[in-house]
Scaffold this motif. Structure first.
Motif, PDB file in Angstrom:
ATOM      1  N   ALA A  91     118.776   5.933  55.090  1.00  0.00           N
ATOM      2  CA  ALA A  91     118.049   6.356  56.287  1.00  0.00           C
ATOM      3  C   ALA A  91     118.237   7.841  56.504  1.00  0.00           C
ATOM      4  CB  ALA A  91     118.534   5.577  57.506  1.00  0.00           C
ATOM      5  N   VAL A  92     117.334   8.412  57.291  1.00  0.00           N
ATOM      6  CA  VAL A  92     117.504   9.745  57.859  1.00  0.00           C
ATOM      7  C   VAL A  92     117.363   9.575  59.370  1.00  0.00           C
ATOM      8  CG1 VAL A  92     116.746  11.086  55.875  1.00  0.00           C
ATOM      9  CG2 VAL A  92     115.040  10.186  57.460  1.00  0.00           C
ATOM     10  N   PHE A  93     117.960  10.472  60.136  1.00  0.00           N
ATOM     11  CA  PHE A  93     117.949  10.275  61.582  1.00  0.00           C
ATOM     12  C   PHE A  93     118.065  11.609  62.300  1.00  0.00           C
ATOM     13  CE2 PHE A  93     122.316  10.017  60.085  1.00  0.00           C
ATOM     14  CZ  PHE A  93     123.013  10.825  60.971  1.00  0.00           C
ATOM     15  N   THR A 132     117.174   8.837  69.829  1.00  0.00           N
ATOM     16  CA  THR A 132     117.720   8.701  68.478  1.00  0.00           C
ATOM     17  C   THR A 132     116.624   8.074  67.629  1.00  0.00           C
ATOM     18  OG1 THR A 132     119.980   8.383  69.292  1.00  0.00           O
ATOM     19  CG2 THR A 132     119.524   7.725  67.018  1.00  0.00           C
ATOM     20  N   ARG A 133     116.081   8.842  66.683  1.00  0.00           N
ATOM     21  CA  ARG A 133     114.999   8.342  65.820  1.00  0.00           C
ATOM     22  C   ARG A 133     115.557   8.090  64.426  1.00  0.00           C
ATOM     23  NH1 ARG A 133     109.459   8.220  66.237  1.00  0.00           N
ATOM     24  NH2 ARG A 133     109.464   9.567  68.095  1.00  0.00           N
ATOM     25  N   VAL A 134     115.395   6.857  63.931  1.00  0.00           N
ATOM     26  CA  VAL A 134     115.905   6.447  62.622  1.00  0.00           C
ATOM     27  C   VAL A 134     114.710   6.118  61.730  1.00  0.00           C
ATOM     28  CG1 VAL A 134     117.361   4.803  61.384  1.00  0.00           C
ATOM     29  CG2 VAL A 134     118.017   5.553  63.682  1.00  0.00           C
ATOM     30  N   PHE A 135     114.669   6.726  60.560  1.00  0.00           N
ATOM     31  CA  PHE A 135     113.560   6.534  59.613  1.00  0.00           C
ATOM     32  C   PHE A 135     114.118   6.093  58.270  1.00  0.00           C
ATOM     33  CE2 PHE A 135     110.442   7.912  56.506  1.00  0.00           C
ATOM     34  CZ  PHE A 135     109.240   7.554  57.094  1.00  0.00           C
ATOM     35  N   VAL A 167     125.425  -0.888  53.520  1.00  0.00           N
ATOM     36  CA  VAL A 167     126.606  -0.128  53.892  1.00  0.00           C
ATOM     37  C   VAL A 167     126.390   1.329  53.517  1.00  0.00           C
ATOM     38  CG1 VAL A 167     129.080   0.160  53.570  1.00  0.00           C
ATOM     39  CG2 VAL A 167     128.081  -2.136  53.558  1.00  0.00           C
ATOM     40  N   GLY A 168     126.493   2.195  54.532  1.00  0.00           N
ATOM     41  CA  GLY A 168     126.216   3.594  54.277  1.00  0.00           C
ATOM     42  C   GLY A 168     127.222   4.518  54.913  1.00  0.00           C
ATOM     43  N   ILE A 169     127.143   5.775  54.506  1.00  0.00           N
ATOM     44  CA  ILE A 169     128.025   6.833  55.018  1.00  0.00           C
ATOM     45  C   ILE A 169     127.151   7.853  55.732  1.00  0.00           C
ATOM     46  CG2 ILE A 169     129.670   8.625  54.389  1.00  0.00           C
ATOM     47  CD1 ILE A 169     130.130   6.931  51.774  1.00  0.00           C
ATOM     48  N   LEU A 170     127.438   8.107  56.992  1.00  0.00           N
ATOM     49  CA  LEU A 170     126.673   9.091  57.745  1.00  0.00           C
ATOM     50  C   LEU A 170     127.156  10.498  57.414  1.00  0.00           C
ATOM     51  CD1 LEU A 170     126.304   7.625  61.359  1.00  0.00           C
ATOM     52  CD2 LEU A 170     124.832   7.295  59.373  1.00  0.00           C
ATOM     53  N   HIS A 174     119.895  33.511  73.397  1.00  0.00           N
ATOM     54  CA  HIS A 174     120.811  32.456  73.832  1.00  0.00           C
ATOM     55  C   HIS A 174     120.974  31.437  72.705  1.00  0.00           C
ATOM     56  CE1 HIS A 174     120.305  34.351  77.626  1.00  0.00           C
ATOM     57  NE2 HIS A 174     119.124  33.818  77.902  1.00  0.00           N
ATOM     58  N   THR A 175     122.213  31.012  72.480  1.00  0.00           N
ATOM     59  CA  THR A 175     122.501  30.025  71.442  1.00  0.00           C
ATOM     60  C   THR A 175     122.778  28.678  72.089  1.00  0.00           C
ATOM     61  OG1 THR A 175     123.440  31.733  70.004  1.00  0.00           O
ATOM     62  CG2 THR A 175     124.017  29.438  69.527  1.00  0.00           C
ATOM     63  N   LEU A 176     122.130  27.637  71.560  1.00  0.00           N
ATOM     64  CA  LEU A 176     122.364  26.287  72.061  1.00  0.00           C
ATOM     65  C   LEU A 176     122.140  25.290  70.938  1.00  0.00           C
ATOM     66  CD1 LEU A 176     119.293  25.282  74.246  1.00  0.00           C
ATOM     67  CD2 LEU A 176     119.455  27.484  73.124  1.00  0.00           C
ATOM     68  N   ARG A 177     122.668  24.079  71.126  1.00  0.00           N
ATOM     69  CA  ARG A 177     122.580  23.026  70.102  1.00  0.00           C
ATOM     70  C   ARG A 177     122.011  21.769  70.754  1.00  0.00           C
ATOM     71  NH1 ARG A 177     128.639  23.973  67.456  1.00  0.00           N
ATOM     72  NH2 ARG A 177     128.285  26.178  66.913  1.00  0.00           N
ATOM     73  N   PRO A 178     120.692  21.622  70.750  1.00  0.00           N
ATOM     74  CA  PRO A 178     120.081  20.503  71.468  1.00  0.00           C
ATOM     75  C   PRO A 178     119.929  19.220  70.665  1.00  0.00           C
ATOM     76  CG  PRO A 178     118.389  21.983  70.686  1.00  0.00           C
ATOM     77  CD  PRO A 178     119.696  22.559  70.232  1.00  0.00           C
ATOM     78  N   ALA A 179     120.303  19.235  69.364  1.00  0.00           N
ATOM     79  CA  ALA A 179     120.062  18.048  68.541  1.00  0.00           C
ATOM     80  C   ALA A 179     121.022  18.003  67.367  1.00  0.00           C
ATOM     81  CB  ALA A 179     118.616  18.034  68.046  1.00  0.00           C
ATOM     82  N   VAL A 180     121.113  16.804  66.782  1.00  0.00           N
ATOM     83  CA  VAL A 180     121.911  16.567  65.568  1.00  0.00           C
ATOM     84  C   VAL A 180     121.045  15.785  64.599  1.00  0.00           C
ATOM     85  CG1 VAL A 180     123.867  15.287  64.601  1.00  0.00           C
ATOM     86  CG2 VAL A 180     124.169  16.637  66.684  1.00  0.00           C
ATOM     87  N   VAL A 181     121.041  16.183  63.340  1.00  0.00           N
ATOM     88  CA  VAL A 181     120.282  15.475  62.311  1.00  0.00           C
ATOM     89  C   VAL A 181     121.229  15.051  61.201  1.00  0.00           C
ATOM     90  CG1 VAL A 181     118.116  16.667  62.805  1.00  0.00           C
ATOM     91  CG2 VAL A 181     119.706  17.635  61.133  1.00  0.00           C
ATOM     92  N   GLY A 182     120.784  14.082  60.393  1.00  0.00           N
ATOM     93  CA  GLY A 182     121.650  13.638  59.312  1.00  0.00           C
ATOM     94  C   GLY A 182     121.000  12.617  58.412  1.00  0.00           C
ATOM     95  N   VAL A 183     121.762  12.190  57.423  1.00  0.00           N
ATOM     96  CA  VAL A 183     121.311  11.175  56.466  1.00  0.00           C
ATOM     97  C   VAL A 183     122.373  10.081  56.380  1.00  0.00           C
ATOM     98  CG1 VAL A 183     120.017  12.868  55.128  1.00  0.00           C
ATOM     99  CG2 VAL A 183     122.385  12.353  54.498  1.00  0.00           C
ATOM    100  N   LYS A 184     121.930   8.933  55.893  1.00  0.00           N
ATOM    101  CA  LYS A 184     122.844   7.814  55.671  1.00  0.00           C
ATOM    102  C   LYS A 184     122.834   7.515  54.173  1.00  0.00           C
ATOM    103  CE  LYS A 184     123.942   3.160  57.345  1.00  0.00           C
ATOM    104  NZ  LYS A 184     123.484   2.040  58.214  1.00  0.00           N
ATOM    105  N   LEU A 185     123.966   7.813  53.525  1.00  0.00           N
ATOM    106  CA  LEU A 185     124.076   7.652  52.077  1.00  0.00           C
ATOM    107  C   LEU A 185     124.315   6.192  51.726  1.00  0.00           C
ATOM    108  CD1 LEU A 185     126.524  10.632  51.309  1.00  0.00           C
ATOM    109  CD2 LEU A 185     124.024  10.700  51.484  1.00  0.00           C
ATOM    110  N   ASP A 186     123.649   5.747  50.670  1.00  0.00           N
ATOM    111  CA  ASP A 186     123.908   4.402  50.135  1.00  0.00           C
ATOM    112  C   ASP A 186     125.269   4.439  49.445  1.00  0.00           C
ATOM    113  OD1 ASP A 186     124.122   2.129  48.541  1.00  0.00           O
ATOM    114  OD2 ASP A 186     121.953   1.961  48.322  1.00  0.00           O
ATOM    115  N   LEU A 187     126.217   3.703  49.946  1.00  0.00           N
ATOM    116  CA  LEU A 187     127.601   3.782  49.462  1.00  0.00           C
ATOM    117  C   LEU A 187     127.699   3.476  47.980  1.00  0.00           C
ATOM    118  CD1 LEU A 187     130.655   3.975  49.715  1.00  0.00           C
ATOM    119  CD2 LEU A 187     130.670   1.641  50.611  1.00  0.00           C
ATOM    120  N   GLU A 188     127.107   2.379  47.543  1.00  0.00           N
ATOM    121  CA  GLU A 188     127.253   1.966  46.146  1.00  0.00           C
ATOM    122  C   GLU A 188     126.581   2.964  45.206  1.00  0.00           C
ATOM    123  OE1 GLU A 188     126.837  -2.151  43.528  1.00  0.00           O
ATOM    124  OE2 GLU A 188     126.145  -2.055  45.612  1.00  0.00           O
TER     125      GLU A 188
END
Length: 1081
Positions: free
Chosen positions: A681-683, A691-694, A744-747, A759-773
């Motif tokens: 997944a990506v999110f 929270t959007r999961v694709f 089973v995945g690793i974020l 101005h510096t700000l952090r309004p969001a977090v993005v990431g991937v979910k790795l296939d463990l195997e």
């Protein structure tokens, strides 16, 4: 090894650049710049506004309190005492009547009570979380008090007039919650009326034992309790004394100081406290447990006991209340009056009151005990049986109340309590208290009666105070907190509701709510002193899942709350100084973005989780996010985002973030093949609550909190630069992971940092979910001689497969470990189901090597809000617990049969047969009781984090019957039984190990985080049980003396031979004996 580390780094970085969408999301925010404004959090203005709002809220309660107290004194003064009053003359609502009628063994049912009890109708009220009746008050009378006594009936008669004042108060301030009058006779009258929440067991509630009553009914005091443990005190008498001391401790509040000692020929403290300590919950638990270990022997020596007590009270080198001073002596009797001791220490000023308690049934002359009390402005009490303990251990409060009554208005000041659990179900509350004085006179021209009638109280729910604080503009890691004059928190995100024992106040110190350091001690001191200030500090914080520790920068701002004993603070990360506020004035755009919340769009746009926030008043909450989203959509079809019943800020930001994350799907995710890079997944998660999961199917296995502010990966990503790994959470006591269906995945996540208008700000977090195997297989290739997975493996003169994590995986152990010491990846297939466990559970020797060489630093902390299962007491013999068992010689000795010991044994056996339940809980009854299942305790927690960024080492690891040579660097480390050569880089590295005994070679890799934390704590490391989790309660629940909050020194790392192995905490050792520092109000 460094080559492998760079390959791993480049692979993960490449995946995040393609699929993470950091750059794409930055562009999306810039393209939609006209849809939001950048607002600033001004700390000083924020805290001053919130402090003013809280002051106004509490001031309204204070005015209501004063009206009640004045009315109560006037009503009682005008009341005419009736000696012949009867039960049928009084009409009131008995809050426990329904429960008693349902109980055929009830005292009133058996006696056929003639009390005229009202029957009321109740309506559900969400503010009270209860069914209430606004037309009447309710009355609660303790179980051990006879309702038909003349005193109680007269009390019910005159307090009935308070009903109209309660109702008028609510008319003037509809936000008022419970209004309560607690009488010195034990009667509680409260408004509005509601049935009493009686426990399954005997209802032992007595208002005079509640924290708010104790604090309002007396001024601060220094108390020394001395207990006679001579040989004549045994059996039932000793048990009565132990119970009496525990009940006496329950009459003390956090404003008091106490110590407990036992004496015979000499006196000694019962616990590890050698001087007066604050009577807080933790210290009182220490005393209570220590008292149970008292043993009767020797002869009575009053002189030793009183000299010890006076020395304690005269010690001026410690913190104490310095107000009322008193000595409480529990004994079975004696002839010595110790007049010389009183002449030396207490006369002629008599600044110390002496209260004496004759315990047990005996024929001793009590005249000396009466004389000692009366000669020192005290009082004498008798406790012949268990039934007399509760009433007689609290009667002294009436004596201490006399100076308050004589002082009049000067002593009538509203006090606000510590946080505690409401007995009627409101949750955590604070109570404003005001004493009510008896203004009657015994006769014409005589002085006023010097008694306290009781305490008036008004509750304020903590949730009502929290509503006055900014909720979501401070970001995920910003928060508001408040403390009182003792340093205990009124508000704090780490303050938990109490479920173990509602009688105890929730006393959590500010330094126990956070990871303590010198800067926070300074801030606490300034807040207690009523100052205002601002300070930026570098400190450590624990992750929400309590597995990690991060070094962060925080801005602390604080101001006092005027007219109260509280001080308010604001904590703000630098990146939360500014925040986004949506400006969706275009209703067509609102509708367009809203459509992306509909489940029909999930298949193409990815699944959306929305944070369960209070967007509108009529929105039905639900723990199931799918159901909550359904309720939200149904409500939005009836109202608009600009509706007055909705929070426009929350709704507009939610809808804006829905549209922005949908655009991320279009630009970065939709046309990518996740399987190419073995992604599940990506999110993306945002401050607005999306929270959007694709793709959509990945949502079935999404276990993160739908509220981003409560998701560990979200908060850690904001606090860290670079990528944050989150392997699946595993407990060593649970079964291993089941690698089925590729779920089973690793974020891997990172924050999106924007620069808008400087101005510096952090309004969001993005990431991937790795296939463990799949990534475990890829990990082998990256730590091998191949350049890509499809290339055939070549071994020869130039390519030594000896150092290849893929080909030589039987001999080489290669692992990837994160910054908390948890296993992320391994080249060993049998270790895949151990991903997420602390690495010491997988390979303790290698983890020890990393710790010994300062790759990791340890941080210990304590949870003072923990709940532990009770441990059944051990039975060491067939005799009942605590019973004195005479020897054969005793039975053959005629003198023994005429001694007090023989009479005590007979008495003990007799009472034990008749009143067995007094001292021993019914197992069946205790089993079903939440109070019996759990009790409060202290639990120790340990986390690990990087001590530095760049390091290298060369060492031999001894792992039993062989040794090995290994190499390691930051993020990648070697395995067991090897000589290690380790080196750290900013990202990752690899270790190689050669077994010196067998000639076999191994290698392993360890990945960790990207920051430097200079602090080091050298201490015993945890082992192969739960890692970064609480140690068992068994030791902690014994309540050994808790640690003080003085900062511990920071030792340098010890040599490898001196440092203990990295093993998770087993049973915690007894905590160091140092009382909690306290600043008296």
């Amino acid at each position: 090894m460094q080559h492998w580390a760079r390959r791993l780094e480049q692979e993960i970085d490449g995946v995040m650049r393609i699929f993470g969408g950091v750059q794409q999301l930055r562009e999306i925010y810039k393209d939609n710049r006209n849809l939001f404004e950048v607002q600033e959090n001004e700390p000083q203005k924020l805290v001053e506004k919130v402090a003013g709002d809280i002051e106004s809220l509490l001031d309204r309660k204070v005015q209501a309190l004063k009206r009640l107290a004045d009315a109560a004194e006037n009503f009682q003064k005008a009341h005419r005492w009736q000696d012949n009053i009867k039960e049928e003359d009084i009409l009131y609502y008995d809050a426990k009547a329904d429960a008693e009628l349902d109980d055929p063994e009830s005292e009133d049912v058996e006696r056929g009570s003639k009390v005229s009890t009202l029957r009321l109708d109740f309506v559900e009220d969400s503010n009270f979380k209860n069914k209430v009746n606004y037309s009447y008050t309710a009355v609660q009378i303790p179980t051990d008090i006879y309702k038909g006594s003349t005193v109680i009936l007269n009390e019910l008669n005159w307090t009935e007039a308070l009903e109209n004042v309660f109702i008028e108060n609510r008319r003037q301030d509809p936000t008022l919650l419970w209004q309560v009058f607690g009488s010195a006779t034990g009667v509680t009258r409260y408004y509005p009326a509601t049935p009493w929440r009686a426990p399954k067991k005997i209802d032992l509630y007595d208002v005079r034992r509640r924290p708010w009553y104790i604090q309002g009914a007396s001024s601060p005091k220094d108390m020394v309790i001395i207990v006679d443990v001579s040989g004549s005190v045994s059996g039932l008498t000793l048990k009565l004394m132990k119970t009496s001391v525990c009940e006496m401790l329950d009459t003390l509040s956090d404003d008091d100081y106490v110590n407990v000692a036992s004496f015979n020929e000499k006196a000694q403290p019962v616990s590890c406290f050698t001087h007066l300590v604050q009577a807080n919950v933790r210290n009182k638990k220490v005393f209570k447990e220590a008292v149970q270990g008292m043993v009767a022997k020797g002869t009575t020596g009053y002189k030793a006991g009183f000299e010890y007590a006076f020395d304690q009270l005269q010690n001026s080198n410690i913190t104490r209340a310095n107000c009322n001073k008193m000595i409480m002596m529990f004994t079975d009797g004696g002839e010595d009056r110790v007049q010389d001791v009183f002449e030396k220490y207490n006369w002629p000023n008599r600044t110390v009151r002496v209260f004496t308690f004759s315990v047990g049934q005996h024929n001793y002359d009590v005249t000396p005990l009466q004389w000692m009390a009366c000669a020192n402005k005290g009082y004498y009490f008798e406790i012949p049986s268990i039934g007399a303990i509760r009433i007689n251990t609290q009667e002294y409060l009436d004596v201490l109340g006399r100076p308050m009554v004589l002082a009049g208005k000067e002593a009538k000041q509203v006090q606000w309590t510590n946080v505690y659990e409401d007995a009627l179900g409101l949750g955590l509350v604070v109570t404003g208290t005001l004493p009510v004085f008896n203004l009657t006179q015994d006769g014409p021209g005589e002085k006023k009666n010097q008694l306290i009638l009781g305490v008036m109280g008004i509750d304020v729910a903590l949730n009502d105070i929290k509503r006055l604080t900014p909720n979501y503009t401070l970001g995920a890691n910003g928060y508001v907190f408040a403390i009182d004059l003792n340093g205990y928190v009124l508000l704090h995100p780490n303050l938990k509701s109490q479920t173990t024992n509602f009688r105890e106040p929730v006393t959590l110190d500010f330094l126990d709510a956070e990871l303590e350091d010198e800067n926070k001690e300074e801030i606490r001191r300034s807040m207690i002193d009523g100052n205002k200030g601002h300070k930026q500090i570098r400190t450590l914080v624990k992750s929400l899942d309590e597995r990690y520790v991060d070094e962060v920068v925080r801005n602390y701002t604080w101001v006092p709350i005027r007219s109260t004993n509280y001080s308010l603070g604001l904590v703000l990360p630098p990146y939360s100084t500014f925040y986004l506020q949506a400006n969706l004035s275009d209703q067509i755009l609102q509708v367009k973005y809203f459509e992306f919340l509909l489940p029909s769009s999930f298949e193409s746009e990815g699944h959306v989780f929305i944070a369960p926030r209070e967007y509108c008043k009529d929105l039905n909450a639900s723990d199931n996010n799918t159901e909550f989203l359904k309720n939200f959509i149904e409500l939005m079809e009836k109202v608009t985002p600009d509706s007055k019943q909705c929070n426009n800020f929350l709704l507009h930001n939610l809808i804006l973030d829905t549209g922005i994350t949908q655009q991320l799907v279009e630009r970065a995710w939709r046309d990518q093949d996740l399987n190419t890079y073995s992604l599940l997944a990506v999110f993306a998660a945002t401050d607005g609550g999306i929270t959007r999961v694709f793709p959509n199917k990945a949502a079935e296995d999404w276990t993160e909190n739908p509220e981003p502010f409560n998701a560990s990966f979200y908060r850690r990503s904001l606090d860290n630069h670079g990528y944050v790994f989150k392997p699946p959470h595993q407990d060593a006591l649970l079964r291993p992971l089941e690698l089925e269906n590729d779920t089973v995945g690793i974020l891997v996540s990172t924050a999106v940092e924007l620069s808008l208008g400087g101005h510096t700000l952090r309004p969001a977090v993005v990431g991937v979910k790795l296939d463990l195997e799949a990534w475990a297989e890829k990990f082998k290739v990256l730590a091998s001689n191949r350049t890509h997975q499809d290339q055939p493996q070549k071994c020869g003169a130039n390519n030594h497969c000896e150092m290849d994590c893929e080909v030589n995986n039987e001999d080489l152990l290669c692992v990837l470990i994160d910054d908390g010491g948890f296993l992320v990846l391994s080249n060993q297939n049998h270790q895949w189901d151990q991903v997420g466990r602390f690495f010491s559970e997988v390979d303790a020797n290698l983890m020890l090597a990393l710790y010994n060489n300062s790759f990791y630093t340890r941080k210990e902390s304590y949870d003072y809000q923990a709940a532990c299962a009770p441990q059944p007491p051990g039975n060491l013999g067939a005799a009942p617990r605590g019973v004195f068992v005479p020897t054969i010689a005793d039975f053959l000795n005629l003198a023994w049969w005429t001694s007090a010991a023989a009479w005590s044994l007979f008495q003990q056996l007799l009472y034990g047969l008749i009143y067995h339940s007094w001292f021993q809980a019914d197992p069946a009854e205790a089993e079903g009781s939440p109070e019996a299942r759990e009790s409060s305790c202290v639990m120790k927690q340990t986390q690990y984090y990087f001590g530095s960024v760049n390091a290298s080492y060369n060492a031999i690891i001894d792992c039993g019957n062989c040794s090995s040579r290994c190499a390691a660097s930051v993020r990648l480390a070697g395995c067991c039984r090897k000589r290690h050569t380790a080196q750290r880089t900013a990202r990752s590295s690899v270790n190689w190990c050669r077994d010196r005994d067998t000639g076999e070679a191994r290698t392993s890799a360890l990945t960790t985080t990207r920051r430097k934390i200079p602090q080091t704590v050298a201490a015993e490391l945890p082992s192969r049980r739960r890692w970064a989790s609480w140690s068992p309660c068994s030791c902690c629940s014994s309540w050994a003396c808790p640690p003080g909050r003085s900062p511990k020194s920071t030792p340098t790392p010890r040599a490898a031979s001196e440092r203990p192995p990295p093993t998770p905490p087993q049973a915690s050792p007894p905590l160091p004996c140092s009382p909690v520092p306290h600043t008296p109000p």
